[in-house]
Motif scaffolding. Structure first.
Motif, PDB file in Angstrom:
ATOM      1  N   VAL A 138       0.866  -1.185   0.000  1.00 37.37           N
ATOM      2  CA  VAL A 138       0.000   0.000   0.000  1.00 37.37           C
ATOM      3  C   VAL A 138       0.900   1.231   0.000  1.00 37.37           C
ATOM      4  O   VAL A 138       1.629   1.460   0.963  1.00 37.37           O
ATOM      5  N   PRO A 139       0.877   2.015  -1.077  1.00 40.54           N
ATOM      6  CA  PRO A 139       1.796   3.160  -1.197  1.00 40.54           C
ATOM      7  C   PRO A 139       1.417   4.353  -0.334  1.00 40.54           C
ATOM      8  O   PRO A 139       1.151   5.456  -0.839  1.00 40.54           O
ATOM      9  N   VAL A 140       1.371   4.140   0.990  1.00 40.36           N
ATOM     10  CA  VAL A 140       1.052   5.258   1.874  1.00 40.36           C
ATOM     11  C   VAL A 140       2.252   6.195   2.029  1.00 40.36           C
ATOM     12  O   VAL A 140       2.096   7.362   2.377  1.00 40.36           O
ATOM     13  N   PHE A 141       3.460   5.675   1.774  1.00 39.66           N
ATOM     14  CA  PHE A 141       4.675   6.478   1.825  1.00 39.66           C
ATOM     15  C   PHE A 141       5.393   6.410   0.474  1.00 39.66           C
ATOM     16  O   PHE A 141       5.362   5.369  -0.184  1.00 39.66           O
ATOM     17  N   PRO A 142       6.057   7.496   0.062  1.00 36.45           N
ATOM     18  CA  PRO A 142       6.820   7.472  -1.200  1.00 36.45           C
ATOM     19  C   PRO A 142       7.863   6.354  -1.186  1.00 36.45           C
ATOM     20  O   PRO A 142       8.567   6.162  -0.190  1.00 36.45           O
ATOM     21  N   PHE A 143       7.971   5.644  -2.303  1.00 38.52           N
ATOM     22  CA  PHE A 143       8.875   4.497  -2.401  1.00 38.52           C
ATOM     23  C   PHE A 143      10.320   4.864  -2.049  1.00 38.52           C
ATOM     24  O   PHE A 143      10.979   4.180  -1.268  1.00 38.52           O
ATOM     25  N   SER A 144      10.832   5.953  -2.630  1.00 35.69           N
ATOM     26  CA  SER A 144      12.235   6.327  -2.415  1.00 35.69           C
ATOM     27  C   SER A 144      12.522   6.684  -0.966  1.00 35.69           C
ATOM     28  O   SER A 144      13.574   6.318  -0.427  1.00 35.69           O
ATOM     29  N   LEU A 145      11.604   7.384  -0.320  1.00 38.46           N
ATOM     30  CA  LEU A 145      11.803   7.733   1.091  1.00 38.46           C
ATOM     31  C   LEU A 145      11.759   6.491   1.969  1.00 38.46           C
ATOM     32  O   LEU A 145      12.491   6.387   2.957  1.00 38.46           O
ATOM     33  N   GLN A 146      10.899   5.546   1.602  1.00 40.55           N
ATOM     34  CA  GLN A 146      10.829   4.290   2.359  1.00 40.55           C
ATOM     35  C   GLN A 146      12.183   3.613   2.415  1.00 40.55           C
ATOM     36  O   GLN A 146      12.603   3.113   3.465  1.00 40.55           O
ATOM     37  N   ASN A 147      12.873   3.570   1.288  1.00 46.36           N
ATOM     38  CA  ASN A 147      14.150   2.873   1.209  1.00 46.36           C
ATOM     39  C   ASN A 147      15.146   3.411   2.224  1.00 46.36           C
ATOM     40  O   ASN A 147      15.841   2.647   2.899  1.00 46.36           O
ATOM     41  N   TYR A 148      15.222   4.729   2.330  1.00 46.31           N
ATOM     42  CA  TYR A 148      16.144   5.338   3.293  1.00 46.31           C
ATOM     43  C   TYR A 148      15.645   5.156   4.723  1.00 46.31           C
ATOM     44  O   TYR A 148      16.427   4.887   5.635  1.00 46.31           O
ATOM     45  N   ALA A 149      14.345   5.317   4.910  1.00 49.59           N
ATOM     46  CA  ALA A 149      13.782   5.195   6.256  1.00 49.59           C
ATOM     47  C   ALA A 149      14.005   3.802   6.834  1.00 49.59           C
ATOM     48  O   ALA A 149      14.370   3.652   8.008  1.00 49.59           O
ATOM     49  N   TYR A 150      13.809   2.759   6.014  1.00 50.36           N
ATOM     50  CA  TYR A 150      13.996   1.399   6.508  1.00 50.36           C
ATOM     51  C   TYR A 150      15.459   1.104   6.824  1.00 50.36           C
ATOM     52  O   TYR A 150      15.769   0.244   7.648  1.00 50.36           O
ATOM     53  N   GLY A 151      16.377   1.826   6.179  1.00 50.40           N
ATOM     54  CA  GLY A 151      17.785   1.653   6.474  1.00 50.40           C
ATOM     55  C   GLY A 151      18.142   2.106   7.872  1.00 50.40           C
ATOM     56  O   GLY A 151      19.165   1.690   8.439  1.00 50.40           O
ATOM     57  N   LEU A 152      17.303   2.956   8.459  1.00 47.13           N
ATOM     58  CA  LEU A 152      17.551   3.466   9.811  1.00 47.13           C
ATOM     59  C   LEU A 152      16.853   2.638  10.881  1.00 47.13           C
ATOM     60  O   LEU A 152      17.009   2.914  12.069  1.00 47.13           O
ATOM     61  N   THR A 153      16.092   1.643  10.459  1.00 48.17           N
ATOM     62  CA  THR A 153      15.377   0.796  11.421  1.00 48.17           C
ATOM     63  C   THR A 153      16.222  -0.429  11.774  1.00 48.17           C
ATOM     64  O   THR A 153      17.348  -0.582  11.321  1.00 48.17           O
ATOM     65  N   SER A 154      15.637  -1.315  12.562  1.00 51.81           N
ATOM     66  CA  SER A 154      16.341  -2.527  12.995  1.00 51.81           C
ATOM     67  C   SER A 154      16.187  -3.684  12.014  1.00 51.81           C
ATOM     68  O   SER A 154      16.682  -4.785  12.274  1.00 51.81           O
ATOM     69  N   LEU A 155      15.517  -3.458  10.892  1.00 53.23           N
ATOM     70  CA  LEU A 155      15.298  -4.535   9.920  1.00 53.23           C
ATOM     71  C   LEU A 155      16.611  -5.085   9.370  1.00 53.23           C
ATOM     72  O   LEU A 155      17.544  -4.339   9.093  1.00 53.23           O
ATOM     73  N   ASN A 156      16.659  -6.408   9.196  1.00 56.55           N
ATOM     74  CA  ASN A 156      17.803  -7.066   8.593  1.00 56.55           C
ATOM     75  C   ASN A 156      17.827  -6.791   7.090  1.00 56.55           C
ATOM     76  O   ASN A 156      16.790  -6.805   6.437  1.00 56.55           O
ATOM     77  N   LEU A 157      19.013  -6.558   6.520  1.00 58.15           N
ATOM     78  CA  LEU A 157      19.136  -6.234   5.104  1.00 58.15           C
ATOM     79  C   LEU A 157      18.597  -7.348   4.213  1.00 58.15           C
ATOM     80  O   LEU A 157      17.895  -7.094   3.236  1.00 58.15           O
ATOM     81  N   GLY A 158      18.914  -8.602   4.552  1.00 55.86           N
ATOM     82  CA  GLY A 158      18.447  -9.734   3.749  1.00 55.86           C
ATOM     83  C   GLY A 158      16.928  -9.820   3.731  1.00 55.86           C
ATOM     84  O   GLY A 158      16.315 -10.044   2.679  1.00 55.86           O
ATOM     85  N   THR A 159      16.321  -9.644   4.896  1.00 53.37           N
ATOM     86  CA  THR A 159      14.857  -9.671   4.996  1.00 53.37           C
ATOM     87  C   THR A 159      14.247  -8.536   4.195  1.00 53.37           C
ATOM     88  O   THR A 159      13.264  -8.725   3.466  1.00 53.37           O
ATOM     89  N   TYR A 160      14.841  -7.365   4.326  1.00 54.87           N
ATOM     90  CA  TYR A 160      14.356  -6.188   3.598  1.00 54.87           C
ATOM     91  C   TYR A 160      14.396  -6.420   2.089  1.00 54.87           C
ATOM     92  O   TYR A 160      13.429  -6.132   1.370  1.00 54.87           O
ATOM     93  N   ALA A 161      15.512  -6.957   1.600  1.00 54.28           N
ATOM     94  CA  ALA A 161      15.668  -7.188   0.164  1.00 54.28           C
ATOM     95  C   ALA A 161      14.679  -8.228  -0.343  1.00 54.28           C
ATOM     96  O   ALA A 161      14.042  -8.039  -1.390  1.00 54.28           O
ATOM     97  N   LEU A 162      14.527  -9.324   0.396  1.00 53.41           N
ATOM     98  CA  LEU A 162      13.630 -10.399  -0.030  1.00 53.41           C
ATOM     99  C   LEU A 162      12.170  -9.954  -0.032  1.00 53.41           C
ATOM    100  O   LEU A 162      11.437 -10.197  -1.002  1.00 53.41           O
ATOM    101  N   VAL A 163      11.750  -9.286   1.031  1.00 48.45           N
ATOM    102  CA  VAL A 163      10.362  -8.811   1.119  1.00 48.45           C
ATOM    103  C   VAL A 163      10.086  -7.781   0.031  1.00 48.45           C
ATOM    104  O   VAL A 163       9.025  -7.795  -0.605  1.00 48.45           O
ATOM    105  N   SER A 164      11.041  -6.889  -0.205  1.00 51.58           N
ATOM    106  CA  SER A 164      10.871  -5.878  -1.253  1.00 51.58           C
ATOM    107  C   SER A 164      10.721  -6.546  -2.617  1.00 51.58           C
ATOM    108  O   SER A 164       9.860  -6.176  -3.417  1.00 51.58           O
TER     109      SER A 164
END
Length: 225
Positions: A138-164
């Motif tokens: 659900v595009p409630v947030f701009p895609f490009s901003l999401q990418n940077y924002a998630y980099g500042l969270t505790s999410l694992n990079l592998g999980t982030y890449a796979l889910v994306s």
């Protein structure tokens, strides 16, 4: 050491932008029709050029959604879908890595008070990967901003890449395929059938975030504010 890294990265960005502007590439990647003609002129190298341009758009917060349509038109419905999905995922990962490992402090200072960043950080803290799935579908947030924002969270990079990758796949293939099909076959009765099928797929995908939001008690209206 951190300042050295930041300085080198800033110099690299400045050099890339300077070269892109001087060669006319910067204007090309912001003009979709020019980009389409430009990529087609590269032949086989067009694949590399397209991926680089898409990643550039993701990293520098330029509109990237139209690249998927261009991929379908230039490379064909199937190849275009694969290329668009790969490029969008790679772009998302590069932005994530920049935020997580290269410019974390700088981005925190610049965007730390941004409500989108705060909502994503709180969302991940409370709901983990489920929140990433929800905001990708659900595009409630701009895609490009999401990418940077998630980099500042505790999410694992592998999980982030796979889910994306998985969550962006339906949209990438549908839009690339439809664009490529229209470019190849024009508008026909069969196109309406394909549009209907695509609509059913997207409708089915839209039920997933609703289920997640209900299960996790997330108010989607609050996210959009």
């Amino acid at each position: 050491m951190k300042f050295v890294k930041i300085g080198l990265f800033a110099l690299a960005i400045a050099a890339i932008i300077f070269v892109a502007k001087q060669t006319g590439i910067l204007e090309i990647i912001t003009d979709i029709k020019s980009l389409q003609d430009w990529i087609a002129g590269f032949g086989a190298l067009g694949y590399v050029v397209f991926v680089a341009a898409f990643v550039f758009a993701c990293v520098f917060l330029l509109p990237g959604s139209a690249f998927t349509i261009v991929a379908g038109i230039v490379f064909g419905p199937i190849k275009g879908g694969v290329l668009a999905l790969f490029s969008a995922t790679l772009g998302a990962v590069v932005a994530f890595v920049v935020a997580r490992f290269l410019l974390r402090n700088t981005i925190m200072k610049k965007f730390g008070d941004n409500p989108i960043f705060k909502k994503i950080d709180d969302g991940v803290a409370q709901n983990g990967t489920s929140f990433l799935i929800l905001t990708r579908l659900v595009p409630v947030f701009p895609f490009s901003l999401q990418n940077y924002a998630y980099g500042l969270t505790s999410l694992n990079l592998g999980t982030y890449a796979l889910v994306s990758l998985v969550t962006m796949a339906p949209g990438a293939f549908i839009f690339a395929y439809m664009a490529g099909d229209i470019a190849t076959n024009g508008v026909s009765a069969m196109l309406l059938v394909k549009f209907a099928a695509a609509g059913l797929v997207l409708f089915g995908m839209s039920l997933i975030p609703k289920y997640i939001a209900k299960k996790k008690g997330i108010n989607m209206a609050d996210l959009a504010k």
